[in-house]
Scaffold this motif. Structure first.
Motif, mmCIF file in Angstrom:
data_model
loop_
_atom_site.group_PDB
_atom_site.id
_atom_site.type_symbol
_atom_site.label_atom_id
_atom_site.label_comp_id
_atom_site.label_asym_id
_atom_site.label_seq_id
_atom_site.Cartn_x
_atom_site.Cartn_y
_atom_site.Cartn_z
ATOM 1 N N VAL A 1 19.291 86.378 35.732
ATOM 2 C CA VAL A 1 19.275 85.543 36.918
ATOM 3 C C VAL A 1 20.341 84.469 36.798
ATOM 4 O O VAL A 1 20.455 83.824 35.756
ATOM 5 C CB VAL A 1 17.893 84.884 37.103
ATOM 6 C CG1 VAL A 1 17.921 83.899 38.265
ATOM 7 C CG2 VAL A 1 16.822 85.960 37.317
ATOM 8 N N GLU A 2 21.082 84.284 37.844
ATOM 9 C CA GLU A 2 22.068 83.201 37.892
ATOM 10 C C GLU A 2 21.892 82.447 39.195
ATOM 11 O O GLU A 2 21.656 83.036 40.245
ATOM 12 C CB GLU A 2 23.489 83.751 37.788
ATOM 13 C CG GLU A 2 23.824 84.370 36.451
ATOM 14 C CD GLU A 2 25.280 84.787 36.352
ATOM 15 O OE1 GLU A 2 25.675 85.271 35.288
ATOM 16 O OE2 GLU A 2 26.004 84.640 37.346
ATOM 17 N N SER A 24 21.535 84.983 42.039
ATOM 18 C CA SER A 24 21.801 86.401 41.785
ATOM 19 C C SER A 24 20.690 86.909 40.888
ATOM 20 O O SER A 24 20.350 86.264 39.897
ATOM 21 C CB SER A 24 23.151 86.582 41.077
ATOM 22 O OG SER A 24 24.206 86.144 41.882
ATOM 23 N N GLY A 25 20.098 88.026 41.258
ATOM 24 C CA GLY A 25 19.003 88.557 40.465
ATOM 25 C C GLY A 25 17.679 87.864 40.711
ATOM 26 O O GLY A 25 16.742 88.001 39.917
ATOM 27 N N TYR A 26 17.596 87.115 41.782
ATOM 28 C CA TYR A 26 16.380 86.359 42.114
ATOM 29 C C TYR A 26 16.263 86.343 43.623
ATOM 30 O O TYR A 26 17.168 85.886 44.317
ATOM 31 C CB TYR A 26 16.496 84.937 41.576
ATOM 32 C CG TYR A 26 15.258 84.078 41.724
ATOM 33 C CD1 TYR A 26 15.077 83.274 42.848
ATOM 34 C CD2 TYR A 26 14.279 84.046 40.732
ATOM 35 C CE1 TYR A 26 13.953 82.467 42.980
ATOM 36 C CE2 TYR A 26 13.167 83.239 40.849
ATOM 37 C CZ TYR A 26 13.008 82.452 41.974
ATOM 38 O OH TYR A 26 11.894 81.647 42.095
ATOM 39 N N ALA A 99 14.851 77.390 39.418
ATOM 40 C CA ALA A 99 13.851 78.319 39.949
ATOM 41 C C ALA A 99 12.857 78.706 38.865
ATOM 42 O O ALA A 99 13.206 78.757 37.679
ATOM 43 C CB ALA A 99 14.537 79.572 40.496
ATOM 44 N N LYS A 100 11.652 78.949 39.287
ATOM 45 C CA LYS A 100 10.625 79.414 38.359
ATOM 46 C C LYS A 100 10.497 80.931 38.450
ATOM 47 O O LYS A 100 10.573 81.501 39.536
ATOM 48 C CB LYS A 100 9.276 78.774 38.701
ATOM 49 C CG LYS A 100 9.206 77.292 38.462
ATOM 50 C CD LYS A 100 7.798 76.775 38.736
ATOM 51 C CE LYS A 100 7.687 75.288 38.465
ATOM 52 N NZ LYS A 100 6.306 74.787 38.680
ATOM 53 N N TRP A 111 18.316 77.838 35.710
ATOM 54 C CA TRP A 111 19.061 76.652 36.136
ATOM 55 C C TRP A 111 20.483 77.028 36.487
ATOM 56 O O TRP A 111 21.090 77.884 35.840
ATOM 57 C CB TRP A 111 19.086 75.619 35.013
ATOM 58 C CG TRP A 111 17.756 75.009 34.743
ATOM 59 C CD1 TRP A 111 16.779 75.499 33.938
ATOM 60 C CD2 TRP A 111 17.257 73.793 35.299
ATOM 61 N NE1 TRP A 111 15.689 74.654 33.956
ATOM 62 C CE2 TRP A 111 15.963 73.598 34.790
ATOM 63 C CE3 TRP A 111 17.772 72.841 36.179
ATOM 64 C CZ2 TRP A 111 15.165 72.498 35.114
ATOM 65 C CZ3 TRP A 111 16.996 71.743 36.510
ATOM 66 C CH2 TRP A 111 15.711 71.582 35.984
ATOM 67 N N GLY A 112 21.007 76.361 37.508
ATOM 68 C CA GLY A 112 22.416 76.500 37.809
ATOM 69 C C GLY A 112 23.245 75.597 36.931
ATOM 70 O O GLY A 112 22.702 74.793 36.157
ATOM 71 N N ARG A 113 24.548 75.699 37.049
ATOM 72 C CA ARG A 113 25.444 74.873 36.241
ATOM 73 C C ARG A 113 25.636 73.479 36.814
ATOM 74 O O ARG A 113 26.172 72.588 36.145
ATOM 75 C CB ARG A 113 26.799 75.562 36.098
ATOM 76 C CG ARG A 113 26.738 76.846 35.300
ATOM 77 C CD ARG A 113 28.111 77.430 35.081
ATOM 78 N NE ARG A 113 28.060 78.620 34.239
ATOM 79 C CZ ARG A 113 29.121 79.291 33.837
ATOM 80 N NH1 ARG A 113 30.332 78.882 34.180
ATOM 81 N NH2 ARG A 113 28.996 80.360 33.080
#
Length: 121
Positions: A1-2, A24-26, A99-100, A111-113
């Motif tokens: 996930v990203e 992405s992936g979520y 996101a959880k 977490w994002g960057r």
């Protein structure tokens, strides 16, 4: 996930910005739990908005942003937004999307960057 945040930048006090978070992936749904956090220079990270399920309280905001910031989900386009109005220099910091994996998780799994928001007086 990203998680990829965008929309940060520099703005004068009183201005507005809208942050976006594209996972992405979520898959964003009404049933998952996400949040926006920020970290000011020299300070610990703080919650700006927590987006929980409606029967778990829905969306809650940090005291310093209540009435000015609005978090929302665009489920059709799989994007999380943070609309920020009436910005002040105190809102300057790095903003993170989170996101959880499951809403019952104690913390946020992804977490994002981060994206920088700078508000000048």
């Amino acid at each position: 996930v990203e998680l990829a945040e965008s929309g940060g930048g520099s703005v004068q006090g009183g201005g507005s910005l809208t942050l976006s978070c594209a996972p992405s992936g979520y898959r964003i749904t009404n049933g998952n739990c996400m949040g926006w956090f920020r970290q000011k220079p020299g300070k610990e990270r703080e919650a700006v908005a927590r987006i929980e399920r409606e029967y778990d309280g829905g969306t809650t905001y940090g005291d310093s942003v209540k009435g000015r910031f609005t978090a929302s989900k665009d489920i059709a386009n799989n994007v999380l937004f943070l609309q920020m109005n009436d910005l002040t220099p105190a809102d300057t910091g790095m903003y993170y999307c989170a996101a959880k994996a499951e809403c019952w998780s104690n913390g946020y799994n992804y977490w994002g960057r981060g994206v920088q928001v700078t508000v000048s007086s």
